[in-house]
Design a protein around this motif. Structure first.
Motif, PDB file in Angstrom:
ATOM      1  N   MET A  65       0.838  -1.189   0.000  1.00  0.00           N
ATOM      2  CA  MET A  65       0.000   0.000   0.000  1.00  0.00           C
ATOM      3  C   MET A  65       0.881   1.250   0.000  1.00  0.00           C
ATOM      4  N   LYS A  66       0.534   2.199  -0.876  1.00  0.00           N
ATOM      5  CA  LYS A  66       1.316   3.427  -0.968  1.00  0.00           C
ATOM      6  C   LYS A  66       1.025   4.325   0.234  1.00  0.00           C
ATOM      7  N   THR A  67       2.089   4.882   0.848  1.00  0.00           N
ATOM      8  CA  THR A  67       1.942   5.772   1.984  1.00  0.00           C
ATOM      9  C   THR A  67       2.661   7.077   1.686  1.00  0.00           C
ATOM     10  N   GLU A  68       2.618   8.015   2.647  1.00  0.00           N
ATOM     11  CA  GLU A  68       3.298   9.299   2.469  1.00  0.00           C
ATOM     12  C   GLU A  68       4.808   9.128   2.418  1.00  0.00           C
ATOM     13  N   ASN A  69       5.289   7.961   2.854  1.00  0.00           N
ATOM     14  CA  ASN A  69       6.725   7.688   2.822  1.00  0.00           C
ATOM     15  C   ASN A  69       7.181   7.083   1.490  1.00  0.00           C
ATOM     16  N   THR A  70       6.212   6.842   0.598  1.00  0.00           N
ATOM     17  CA  THR A  70       6.533   6.293  -0.710  1.00  0.00           C
ATOM     18  C   THR A  70       6.655   7.428  -1.713  1.00  0.00           C
ATOM     19  N   VAL A  71       7.850   7.622  -2.240  1.00  0.00           N
ATOM     20  CA  VAL A  71       8.080   8.705  -3.201  1.00  0.00           C
ATOM     21  C   VAL A  71       8.635   8.110  -4.490  1.00  0.00           C
ATOM     22  N   TRP A  72       8.412   8.815  -5.610  1.00  0.00           N
ATOM     23  CA  TRP A  72       8.907   8.345  -6.897  1.00  0.00           C
ATOM     24  C   TRP A  72      10.400   8.590  -6.985  1.00  0.00           C
ATOM     25  N   HIS A  73      11.159   7.545  -7.287  1.00  0.00           N
ATOM     26  CA  HIS A  73      12.615   7.645  -7.373  1.00  0.00           C
ATOM     27  C   HIS A  73      13.022   8.102  -8.773  1.00  0.00           C
ATOM     28  N   GLN A  74      13.634   9.260  -8.861  1.00  0.00           N
ATOM     29  CA  GLN A  74      14.088   9.790 -10.142  1.00  0.00           C
ATOM     30  C   GLN A  74      15.372   9.097 -10.580  1.00  0.00           C
ATOM     31  N   GLN A  75      15.334   8.482 -11.752  1.00  0.00           N
ATOM     32  CA  GLN A  75      16.496   7.760 -12.260  1.00  0.00           C
ATOM     33  C   GLN A  75      17.386   8.687 -13.093  1.00  0.00           C
ATOM     34  N   HIS A  76      18.663   8.344 -13.162  1.00  0.00           N
ATOM     35  CA  HIS A  76      19.620   9.174 -13.893  1.00  0.00           C
ATOM     36  C   HIS A  76      19.363   9.144 -15.395  1.00  0.00           C
ATOM     37  N   VAL A  77      18.904   7.993 -15.900  1.00  0.00           N
ATOM     38  CA  VAL A  77      18.645   7.862 -17.330  1.00  0.00           C
ATOM     39  C   VAL A  77      17.160   8.129 -17.586  1.00  0.00           C
ATOM     40  N   ALA A  78      16.858   9.131 -18.386  1.00  0.00           N
ATOM     41  CA  ALA A  78      15.473   9.529 -18.641  1.00  0.00           C
ATOM     42  C   ALA A  78      14.848   8.691 -19.763  1.00  0.00           C
ATOM     43  N   LYS A  79      13.529   8.681 -19.791  1.00  0.00           N
ATOM     44  CA  LYS A  79      12.790   7.964 -20.835  1.00  0.00           C
ATOM     45  C   LYS A  79      13.196   8.453 -22.219  1.00  0.00           C
ATOM     46  N   GLU A  80      13.383   9.760 -22.357  1.00  0.00           N
ATOM     47  CA  GLU A  80      13.744  10.339 -23.646  1.00  0.00           C
ATOM     48  C   GLU A  80      15.103   9.823 -24.128  1.00  0.00           C
ATOM     49  N   GLN A  81      16.022   9.640 -23.195  1.00  0.00           N
ATOM     50  CA  GLN A  81      17.345   9.119 -23.556  1.00  0.00           C
ATOM     51  C   GLN A  81      17.260   7.668 -24.021  1.00  0.00           C
ATOM     52  N   ARG A  82      16.442   6.892 -23.330  1.00  0.00           N
ATOM     53  CA  ARG A  82      16.271   5.489 -23.717  1.00  0.00           C
ATOM     54  C   ARG A  82      15.621   5.394 -25.101  1.00  0.00           C
ATOM     55  N   ALA A  83      14.639   6.264 -25.337  1.00  0.00           N
ATOM     56  CA  ALA A  83      13.966   6.273 -26.636  1.00  0.00           C
ATOM     57  C   ALA A  83      14.935   6.646 -27.753  1.00  0.00           C
ATOM     58  N   MET A  84      15.781   7.633 -27.485  1.00  0.00           N
ATOM     59  CA  MET A  84      16.752   8.068 -28.493  1.00  0.00           C
ATOM     60  C   MET A  84      17.727   6.936 -28.824  1.00  0.00           C
ATOM     61  N   LEU A  85      18.158   6.217 -27.809  1.00  0.00           N
ATOM     62  CA  LEU A  85      19.070   5.091 -28.026  1.00  0.00           C
ATOM     63  C   LEU A  85      18.425   4.020 -28.894  1.00  0.00           C
ATOM     64  N   LYS A  86      17.124   3.827 -28.727  1.00  0.00           N
ATOM     65  CA  LYS A  86      16.401   2.789 -29.469  1.00  0.00           C
ATOM     66  C   LYS A  86      15.879   3.302 -30.810  1.00  0.00           C
ATOM     67  N   ASN A  87      16.001   4.598 -31.055  1.00  0.00           N
ATOM     68  CA  ASN A  87      15.543   5.205 -32.307  1.00  0.00           C
ATOM     69  C   ASN A  87      14.050   4.976 -32.532  1.00  0.00           C
ATOM     70  N   GLN A  88      13.279   5.199 -31.484  1.00  0.00           N
ATOM     71  CA  GLN A  88      11.830   5.065 -31.570  1.00  0.00           C
ATOM     72  C   GLN A  88      11.191   5.893 -30.469  1.00  0.00           C
ATOM     73  N   GLN A  89       9.889   6.101 -30.574  1.00  0.00           N
ATOM     74  CA  GLN A  89       9.143   6.780 -29.530  1.00  0.00           C
ATOM     75  C   GLN A  89       8.305   5.744 -28.786  1.00  0.00           C
ATOM     76  N   PRO A  90       8.443   5.639 -27.469  1.00  0.00           N
ATOM     77  CA  PRO A  90       7.688   4.629 -26.730  1.00  0.00           C
ATOM     78  C   PRO A  90       6.194   4.933 -26.756  1.00  0.00           C
ATOM     79  N   CYS A  91       5.411   3.883 -26.754  1.00  0.00           N
ATOM     80  CA  CYS A  91       3.953   4.049 -26.741  1.00  0.00           C
ATOM     81  C   CYS A  91       3.328   2.738 -26.280  1.00  0.00           C
ATOM     82  N   LEU A  92       2.033   2.806 -26.033  1.00  0.00           N
ATOM     83  CA  LEU A  92       1.275   1.638 -25.597  1.00  0.00           C
ATOM     84  C   LEU A  92       0.183   1.337 -26.607  1.00  0.00           C
ATOM     85  N   LEU A  93       0.293   0.192 -27.269  1.00  0.00           N
ATOM     86  CA  LEU A  93      -0.764  -0.293 -28.152  1.00  0.00           C
ATOM     87  C   LEU A  93      -1.731  -1.105 -27.306  1.00  0.00           C
ATOM     88  N   TRP A  94      -2.891  -0.529 -27.031  1.00  0.00           N
ATOM     89  CA  TRP A  94      -3.865  -1.167 -26.142  1.00  0.00           C
ATOM     90  C   TRP A  94      -4.928  -1.864 -26.982  1.00  0.00           C
TER      91      TRP A  94
END
Length: 205
Positions: free
Chosen positions: A1-30
């Motif tokens: 269960m999420k509490t006030e002590n649960t915070v989002w951990h910011q990672q050094h490598v951003a989504k945009e950097q990962r996308a650039m490395l893969k030469n694509q834009q991430p998306c969800l085909l639902w």
């Protein structure tokens, strides 16, 4: 269960950097549609085609996810809602990794699909309506589920005694009764190319 002590951990490598490395834009085909509509078949074909084009993708299939992550859930309305909530959260993490993610679930309720869309950045959620008449779904009936539902052996079966909310404005509308699996996959991949999620030359196909 999420509490006030649960915070989002910011990672050094951003989504945009990962996308650039893969030469694509991430998306969800639902992928959404009735049981037997061909969601998993089409999603698998798309995933294979993306792989052949050098894209980085992953398919989260409804049955496979229920073997593990969602193995504790049933098929009543409340469990269906929780099933979609969990998979939308997992999909969000995969997108953060820069992947093109596919989910193949009936996901019968429009409100749940809207909630999944709201978790992502604008444009990242692509609703793919696998539109197959229920008569054809019943003819296919690969798992014999419609037969059992008609006999009253399965309760809360979508399209029989449980509601399916037809998508009003899906990004991609696939009519499987008119197309082959390969044509369905090509329609979806062409959409991704046209919208700039992937880049490929016709010679790659």
């Amino acid at each position: 269960m999420k509490t006030e002590n649960t915070v989002w951990h910011q990672q050094h490598v951003a989504k945009e950097q990962r996308a650039m490395l893969k030469n694509q834009q991430p998306c969800l085909l639902w992928y959404t549609g009735l049981s037997g509509s061909g969601k998993s078949t089409v999603a698998n074909a798309v995933d294979a085609l993306l792989f052949s084009l050098g894209c980085h993708s992953y398919l989260l299939d409804g049955d496979n996810v229920r073997h593990g992550l969602n193995g504790d859930l049933g098929f009543n309305d409340q469990d269906r809602i929780e099933n979609i909530r969990r998979i939308s959260e997992v999909s969000k993490l995969f997108i953060d990794a820069g992947l093109i993610v596919s989910t193949a679930f009936i996901s019968p309720f429009s409100q749940d699909r809207a909630s999944a869309r709201a978790k992502l950045a604008p444009g990242e959620f692509i609703e793919v309506y696998i539109d197959t008449p229920i008569s054809i779904c019943e003819q296919r009936d690969p798992k014999g589920l419609y037969k059992k539902a008609r006999a009253g052996e399965i309760k809360d079966f979508t399209g029989i005694d449980s509601t399916y909310d037809v998508p009003e404005k899906p990004e991609i509308h696939v009519k499987t009764a008119d197309l082959s699996v390969a044509q369905c996959a090509e329609q979806i991949v062409n959409y991704l190319a046209e919208q700039g999620f992937i880049t490929f030359n016709k010679n790659q196909e």
